[in-house]
Design an enzyme around this catalytic site. Structure first.
Site, mmCIF file in Angstrom:
data_model
loop_
_atom_site.group_PDB
_atom_site.id
_atom_site.type_symbol
_atom_site.label_atom_id
_atom_site.label_comp_id
_atom_site.label_asym_id
_atom_site.label_seq_id
_atom_site.Cartn_x
_atom_site.Cartn_y
_atom_site.Cartn_z
ATOM 1 N N LYS A 1 -13.738 20.077 -19.939
ATOM 2 C CA LYS A 1 -14.094 18.826 -19.861
ATOM 3 C C LYS A 1 -13.737 17.891 -20.962
ATOM 4 O O LYS A 1 -14.247 18.047 -22.315
ATOM 5 C CB LYS A 1 -15.593 18.519 -19.630
ATOM 6 N N LYS B 1 -20.232 18.339 -13.774
ATOM 7 C CA LYS B 1 -19.769 18.403 -15.286
ATOM 8 C C LYS B 1 -20.859 19.103 -15.708
ATOM 9 O O LYS B 1 -21.883 18.953 -15.627
ATOM 10 C CB LYS B 1 -19.596 17.238 -15.615
#
Length: 220
Positions: A43, A213
């Protein structure tokens, strides 16, 4: 009136798709089911964006629907090498040698009206591509992620431009191994991981279930 009608068409074909947004993972990854159904990626801490090539023109939009093409001269020559009818989703990040640089450096570039040669050398901006939404002018968002990813890889390799980097998929054999790899996020210039179901379509807005996430705790 001809000016207005020309302008209308240019606005239309520049438009990005609505972004697909992930929820924060609030369970142990083991609860997501078999690991072979999931793709793990880093990420990145950059600006989420879409890069669009249509009608022989290149457009780069931020997730906040700001047209940012002019801010990044690095991208301009991509229009010469990318085919029409391509829309990529990815992250706008400064990087050198394929390694992301800190977000603070990106901020030094965003605010500038005039980008100097020195800026371009010290803080070169890349596009880390991780999804493909349009291919040969066709909307392919319903296609499974694994198939979109295969096409994306093909495009990035064909374009072969220093400012476009295929955002890597993280190889892992089991969740325990991935949990350990995640602890090395910062060394990789990332703020955690993304977990995406391999058979997922590219949806609109924030949807639960297919994209997560999985950030690491911020530095105190």
């Amino acid at each position: 009136s001809s000016l207005i009608s020309n302008d209308q068409t240019s606005i239309d074909f520049s438009k990005p798709y609505p972004f697909y947004l992930a929820y924060a993972l609030d369970v142990e990854p083991q609860q997501l089911g078999p690991e072979n159904e999931w793709q793990a990626e880093w990420k990145w801490d950059g600006i989420r964006g879409q890069m669009i090539k249509r009608n022989d023109e290149l457009f780069v939009w931020s997730r906040g629907e700001e047209l940012m093409t002019e801010k990044f001269p690095e991208y301009h020559s991509i229009a010469d090498v990318m085919t029409n009818g391509v829309v990529m989703d990815g992250e706008i990040i400064p990087s050198i040698g394929g390694k992301p640089l800190p977000f603070a450096l990106l901020q030094t570039r965003i605010g500038r009206k005039n980008v100097t040669k020195k800026n371009l050398q010290e803080v070169p901006i890349s596009f880390f591509a991780y999804d493909l939404l349009e291919f040969e002018g066709e909307d392919i968002r319903e296609m499974p992620l694994s198939e979109r990813r295969t096409l994306l890889k093909k495009i990035v390799e064909e374009v072969n431009h220093p400012s476009i980097i295929l955002s890597p998929v993280i190889d892992f054999n089991n969740w325990t191994e991935l949990i350990e790899l995640r602890t090395h996020s910062r060394e990789n210039g990332a703020e955690g991981m993304m977990l995406k179901r391999k058979n997922s379509s590219y949806q609109v807005g924030r949807k639960v279930g297919d994209w997560w996430k999985w950030k690491i705790d911020p530095l105190v």
